[in-house]
Design a protein around this motif. Structure first.
Motif, mmCIF file in Angstrom:
data_model
loop_
_atom_site.group_PDB
_atom_site.id
_atom_site.type_symbol
_atom_site.label_atom_id
_atom_site.label_comp_id
_atom_site.label_asym_id
_atom_site.label_seq_id
_atom_site.Cartn_x
_atom_site.Cartn_y
_atom_site.Cartn_z
ATOM 1 N N SER A 213 42.406 12.314 -59.976
ATOM 2 C CA SER A 213 41.320 11.864 -59.098
ATOM 3 C C SER A 213 41.898 10.850 -58.107
ATOM 4 O O SER A 213 42.076 11.160 -56.929
ATOM 5 N N MET A 214 42.219 9.672 -58.580
ATOM 6 C CA MET A 214 42.862 8.602 -57.809
ATOM 7 C C MET A 214 43.760 7.862 -58.776
ATOM 8 O O MET A 214 43.321 7.522 -59.877
ATOM 9 N N PRO A 215 45.028 7.623 -58.410
ATOM 10 C CA PRO A 215 45.916 6.893 -59.328
ATOM 11 C C PRO A 215 45.342 5.532 -59.720
ATOM 12 O O PRO A 215 44.647 4.892 -58.921
ATOM 13 N N GLY A 216 45.640 5.123 -60.941
ATOM 14 C CA GLY A 216 45.220 3.811 -61.422
ATOM 15 C C GLY A 216 46.017 2.698 -60.761
ATOM 16 O O GLY A 216 46.984 2.940 -60.029
ATOM 17 N N THR A 217 45.624 1.470 -61.033
ATOM 18 C CA THR A 217 46.253 0.328 -60.382
ATOM 19 C C THR A 217 47.752 0.233 -60.688
ATOM 20 O O THR A 217 48.542 -0.074 -59.800
ATOM 21 N N ALA A 218 48.164 0.530 -61.933
ATOM 22 C CA ALA A 218 49.593 0.463 -62.275
ATOM 23 C C ALA A 218 50.381 1.514 -61.494
ATOM 24 O O ALA A 218 51.485 1.237 -61.001
ATOM 25 N N SER A 219 49.828 2.703 -61.368
ATOM 26 C CA SER A 219 50.509 3.773 -60.636
ATOM 27 C C SER A 219 50.594 3.446 -59.151
ATOM 28 O O SER A 219 51.635 3.648 -58.514
ATOM 29 N N LEU A 220 49.498 2.943 -58.579
ATOM 30 C CA LEU A 220 49.509 2.584 -57.160
ATOM 31 C C LEU A 220 50.479 1.437 -56.886
ATOM 32 O O LEU A 220 51.214 1.472 -55.902
ATOM 33 N N ALA A 221 50.502 0.443 -57.773
ATOM 34 C CA ALA A 221 51.398 -0.703 -57.589
ATOM 35 C C ALA A 221 52.858 -0.260 -57.620
ATOM 36 O O ALA A 221 53.697 -0.783 -56.881
ATOM 37 N N ALA A 222 53.169 0.734 -58.454
ATOM 38 C CA ALA A 222 54.543 1.231 -58.585
ATOM 39 C C ALA A 222 54.835 2.390 -57.622
ATOM 40 O O ALA A 222 55.975 2.832 -57.539
ATOM 41 N N SER A 223 53.796 2.870 -56.918
ATOM 42 C CA SER A 223 53.919 4.060 -56.060
ATOM 43 C C SER A 223 54.490 5.235 -56.847
ATOM 44 O O SER A 223 55.398 5.928 -56.392
ATOM 45 N N ARG A 224 53.931 5.448 -58.042
ATOM 46 C CA ARG A 224 54.387 6.520 -58.919
ATOM 47 C C ARG A 224 53.196 7.253 -59.521
ATOM 48 O O ARG A 224 52.281 6.611 -60.050
ATOM 49 N N TYR A 225 53.253 8.575 -59.474
ATOM 50 C CA TYR A 225 52.229 9.349 -60.156
ATOM 51 C C TYR A 225 52.348 9.111 -61.657
ATOM 52 O O TYR A 225 53.437 9.142 -62.213
ATOM 53 N N TYR A 226 51.204 8.870 -62.276
ATOM 54 C CA TYR A 226 51.127 8.650 -63.721
ATOM 55 C C TYR A 226 52.122 7.572 -64.146
ATOM 56 O O TYR A 226 52.895 7.725 -65.070
ATOM 57 N N GLY A 227 52.054 6.457 -63.417
ATOM 58 C CA GLY A 227 53.002 5.366 -63.592
ATOM 59 C C GLY A 227 52.706 4.420 -64.734
ATOM 60 O O GLY A 227 53.553 3.608 -65.085
ATOM 61 N N HIS A 228 51.512 4.507 -65.320
ATOM 62 C CA HIS A 228 51.203 3.664 -66.474
ATOM 63 C C HIS A 228 52.010 4.176 -67.662
ATOM 64 O O HIS A 228 52.003 5.366 -67.965
ATOM 65 N N ALA A 229 52.682 3.288 -68.338
ATOM 66 C CA ALA A 229 53.588 3.665 -69.432
ATOM 67 C C ALA A 229 52.893 4.449 -70.546
ATOM 68 O O ALA A 229 53.535 5.253 -71.226
#
Length: 181
Positions: free
Chosen positions: A25-41
């Motif tokens: 839908s829209m990347p979460g804050t961790a993903s947006l901050a890292a500029s990475r798809y599915y960036g939350h560990a």
């Protein structure tokens, strides 16, 4: 003066060999901050994608994960181009502006399957583009969200991975099974 909580999607990860388009839908804050798809560990997307292709543990490097996805015909994008949202929850999305999914599909005609990662992704695709010819000529699947937040039906990684595998098995061949054997 009100503080804006406007967030914007990242560009798609796609190439001419892409056959499956995975839409969040829209990347979460961790993903947006890292500029990475599915960036939350703790997000389950990468472990599930690797399992789908019989590859085990995801690569440590994000760049290697993207190479893996593209090498296996998988593209990544989102259904929402911009929205107002505090935090990372889909339930908090307001003022959503859709991405140009039909335009992406025209540009990459090899995409055969659209995989909506969660209910908000599916709902947004259906509402804005569900009757578009570019969407209608492809299989559209809705799979449980890869978010680490448990749901009533899918408590964790194992249940979500099983649901993804069941939905995607007709469209994905594990590594080593490319010849159909």
């Amino acid at each position: 003066m009100a503080i804006s909580n406007k967030v914007y999607a990242m560009p798609p990860v796609v190439d001419a060999n892409s056959r499956l388009l995975f839409l969040g839908s829209m990347p979460g804050t961790a993903s947006l901050a890292a500029s990475r798809y599915y960036g939350h560990a703790r997000n389950h997307f990468w472990p599930i994608l690797y399992r789908l292709h019989g590859a085990g543990v995801p690569d440590a490097s994000y760049e290697d994960r993207l190479r893996f996805a593209l090498a296996h015909g998988c593209a990544l994008w989102d259904t929402i181009a911009s929205c107002e949202r505090k935090g990372s929850l889909d339930a908090d999305i307001r003022e959503a502006v859709p991405t140009d999914i039909p335009g992406l599909l025209r540009a990459y005609p090899g995409i055969e399957v659209i995989v909506c990662n969660g209910g908000k992704s599916y709902e947004t695709l259906d509402r804005h583009h569900g009757m578009h010819p570019e969407v209608l000529r492809r299989a559209v699947l809705k799979v449980p969200s890869s978010s680490p937040i448990p749901t009533r039906q899918h408590k964790g990684l194992e249940e979500k991975a099983a649901a993804w595998l069941a939905a995607l098995s007709p469209f994905v061949k594990p590594r080593g099974d490319a010849q159909g054997g």
